[in-house]
Design a protein around this motif. Structure first.
Motif, PDB file in Angstrom:
ATOM      1  N   GLN A 194       4.911   4.429   5.842  1.00 17.06           N
ATOM      2  CA  GLN A 194       4.054   5.188   6.754  1.00 17.06           C
ATOM      3  C   GLN A 194       3.245   4.255   7.641  1.00 17.06           C
ATOM      4  O   GLN A 194       3.179   4.443   8.857  1.00 17.06           O
ATOM      5  N   ILE A 195       2.638   3.248   7.052  1.00 20.05           N
ATOM      6  CA  ILE A 195       1.822   2.307   7.824  1.00 20.05           C
ATOM      7  C   ILE A 195       2.698   1.492   8.758  1.00 20.05           C
ATOM      8  O   ILE A 195       2.383   1.313   9.936  1.00 20.05           O
ATOM      9  N   TYR A 196       3.828   1.018   8.242  1.00 18.86           N
ATOM     10  CA  TYR A 196       4.736   0.177   9.018  1.00 18.86           C
ATOM     11  C   TYR A 196       5.277   0.930  10.234  1.00 18.86           C
ATOM     12  O   TYR A 196       5.356   0.390  11.334  1.00 18.86           O
ATOM     13  N   ASP A 197       5.618   2.197  10.034  1.00 19.61           N
ATOM     14  CA  ASP A 197       6.212   2.993  11.111  1.00 19.61           C
ATOM     15  C   ASP A 197       5.185   3.620  12.045  1.00 19.61           C
ATOM     16  O   ASP A 197       5.545   4.114  13.109  1.00 19.61           O
ATOM     17  N   ALA A 198       3.897   3.594  11.666  1.00 22.02           N
ATOM     18  CA  ALA A 198       2.864   4.265  12.458  1.00 22.02           C
ATOM     19  C   ALA A 198       2.708   3.645  13.840  1.00 22.02           C
ATOM     20  O   ALA A 198       2.585   4.356  14.839  1.00 22.02           O
ATOM     21  N   LEU A 219       3.125   6.028  -8.836  1.00 25.13           N
ATOM     22  CA  LEU A 219       2.540   4.874  -8.145  1.00 25.13           C
ATOM     23  C   LEU A 219       3.586   4.174  -7.297  1.00 25.13           C
ATOM     24  O   LEU A 219       3.354   3.908  -6.117  1.00 25.13           O
ATOM     25  N   TRP A 220       4.742   3.894  -7.877  1.00 29.42           N
ATOM     26  CA  TRP A 220       5.780   3.179  -7.137  1.00 29.42           C
ATOM     27  C   TRP A 220       6.257   3.982  -5.930  1.00 29.42           C
ATOM     28  O   TRP A 220       6.407   3.448  -4.835  1.00 29.42           O
ATOM     29  N   ASN A 221       6.476   5.281  -6.094  1.00 30.95           N
ATOM     30  CA  ASN A 221       6.899   6.114  -4.964  1.00 30.95           C
ATOM     31  C   ASN A 221       5.820   6.179  -3.895  1.00 30.95           C
ATOM     32  O   ASN A 221       6.117   6.124  -2.699  1.00 30.95           O
ATOM     33  N   TRP A 222       4.549   6.278  -4.312  1.00 32.94           N
ATOM     34  CA  TRP A 222       3.453   6.319  -3.339  1.00 32.94           C
ATOM     35  C   TRP A 222       3.356   5.009  -2.573  1.00 32.94           C
ATOM     36  O   TRP A 222       3.192   5.015  -1.342  1.00 32.94           O
ATOM     37  N   VAL A 223       3.484   3.888  -3.276  1.00 30.33           N
ATOM     38  CA  VAL A 223       3.403   2.576  -2.613  1.00 30.33           C
ATOM     39  C   VAL A 223       4.493   2.454  -1.555  1.00 30.33           C
ATOM     40  O   VAL A 223       4.227   2.032  -0.418  1.00 30.33           O
ATOM     41  N   LYS A 224       5.716   2.816  -1.905  1.00 26.10           N
ATOM     42  CA  LYS A 224       6.820   2.714  -0.940  1.00 26.10           C
ATOM     43  C   LYS A 224       6.582   3.623   0.264  1.00 26.10           C
ATOM     44  O   LYS A 224       6.763   3.207   1.414  1.00 26.10           O
ATOM     45  N   ALA A 267      -0.996  -5.022  10.563  1.00 25.29           N
ATOM     46  CA  ALA A 267      -1.928  -4.953   9.432  1.00 25.29           C
ATOM     47  C   ALA A 267      -1.213  -5.226   8.114  1.00 25.29           C
ATOM     48  O   ALA A 267      -1.735  -5.953   7.258  1.00 25.29           O
ATOM     49  N   LEU A 268      -0.014  -4.683   7.943  1.00 25.62           N
ATOM     50  CA  LEU A 268       0.752  -4.925   6.713  1.00 25.62           C
ATOM     51  C   LEU A 268       1.183  -6.378   6.602  1.00 25.62           C
ATOM     52  O   LEU A 268       1.022  -7.001   5.553  1.00 25.62           O
ATOM     53  N   ARG A 269       1.711  -6.911   7.677  1.00 24.74           N
ATOM     54  CA  ARG A 269       2.221  -8.284   7.623  1.00 24.74           C
ATOM     55  C   ARG A 269       1.108  -9.310   7.452  1.00 24.74           C
ATOM     56  O   ARG A 269       1.306 -10.317   6.784  1.00 24.74           O
ATOM     57  N   LEU A 270      -0.037  -9.058   8.052  1.00 24.00           N
ATOM     58  CA  LEU A 270      -1.138 -10.025   7.957  1.00 24.00           C
ATOM     59  C   LEU A 270      -2.113  -9.689   6.834  1.00 24.00           C
ATOM     60  O   LEU A 270      -3.077 -10.409   6.618  1.00 24.00           O
ATOM     61  N   HIS A 271      -1.869  -8.582   6.150  1.00 26.26           N
ATOM     62  CA  HIS A 271      -2.720  -8.132   5.035  1.00 26.26           C
ATOM     63  C   HIS A 271      -4.159  -7.924   5.496  1.00 26.26           C
ATOM     64  O   HIS A 271      -5.099  -8.367   4.858  1.00 26.26           O
ATOM     65  N   ASN A 272      -4.304  -7.210   6.593  1.00 24.78           N
ATOM     66  CA  ASN A 272      -5.624  -6.910   7.148  1.00 24.78           C
ATOM     67  C   ASN A 272      -6.234  -5.688   6.471  1.00 24.78           C
ATOM     68  O   ASN A 272      -5.530  -4.727   6.160  1.00 24.78           O
ATOM     69  N   GLY A 273      -7.550  -5.719   6.280  1.00 24.72           N
ATOM     70  CA  GLY A 273      -8.258  -4.576   5.715  1.00 24.72           C
ATOM     71  C   GLY A 273      -7.761  -4.249   4.323  1.00 24.72           C
ATOM     72  O   GLY A 273      -7.454  -5.125   3.519  1.00 24.72           O
ATOM     73  N   ARG A 274      -7.668  -2.976   4.026  1.00 25.31           N
ATOM     74  CA  ARG A 274      -7.242  -2.537   2.688  1.00 25.31           C
ATOM     75  C   ARG A 274      -5.747  -2.738   2.456  1.00 25.31           C
ATOM     76  O   ARG A 274      -5.271  -2.614   1.331  1.00 25.31           O
TER      77      ARG A 274
END
Length: 177
Positions: free
Chosen positions: A28-32, A18-23, A39-46
């Motif tokens: 992945q999302i941050y670099d996409a 779980l911890w490795n997947w979360v990181k 989306a990560l910073r504003l906690h948008n969607g899932r």
């Protein structure tokens, strides 16, 4: 655009998995793209569940249980009164514990801090959030000053304990009408 699916979030994993997947998912999302970072910073969607529920669950599980395949974590996304099931296979029969993930935050002010982080690249986490106007005329500023750490600790402690106190009161009222 959804950066993470409900099925991915709810997949049963060991603490290390779980911890490795979360990181990895976070990176992945941050670099996409800039949109992924937003989306990560504003906690948008899932990404809201990823950052507010699964990320803290991963930290807790990794630190509490370490690298074991005898503990499984099953996050549950939805409006039930728990956020994850911890399956402990170290005993026979195995046990299931339902946990609620809670954190102290400032609600709307937390959102405005994330907006400033997104726009300016930094934010003073203990500075006051100053709002003026209403609706479309709302102006928000966060000065580049900090408040004493003690004041923040007191506020965070109250915010952390309040939901649990309310749940306890509701439980008492239900048990003893």
């Amino acid at each position: 655009m959804e950066y993470v699916s409900k099925a991915e979030l709810e997949k049963e994993r060991t603490p290390s998995e779980l911890w490795n997947w979360v990181k990895q998912k976070n990176d992945q999302i941050y670099d996409a793209s800039d949109e992924g970072r937003k989306a990560l910073r504003l906690h948008n969607g899932r990404t809201k569940q990823l950052m507010e529920e699964i990320y803290p669950l991963g930290i807790w599980a990794e630190r509490k249980f370490g690298n074991t395949d005898q503990i499984l974590l099953k996050p549950v996304i939805g409006s039930q009164n728990y956020d994850a099931i911890v399956i402990d296979k170290r005993t026979e029969p195995s046990t299931e514990t339902y946990i609620e993930i809670t954190q102290a935050h400032e609600g709307g002010n937390d959102y405005w801090r994330r907006c400033q982080l997104l726009n300016k690249g930094y934010v003073f986490s203990n500075a006051p959030v100053i709002k003026s106007g209403k609706g479309k005329n709302l102006q928000v500023s966060i000065p580049e000053t900090a408040t004493p750490v003690e004041a923040g600790v007191k506020t965070n402690l109250i915010e952390l304990l309040m939901p649990q106190t309310e749940k306890l009161i509701k439980t008492i009222l239900i048990i003893h009408p």
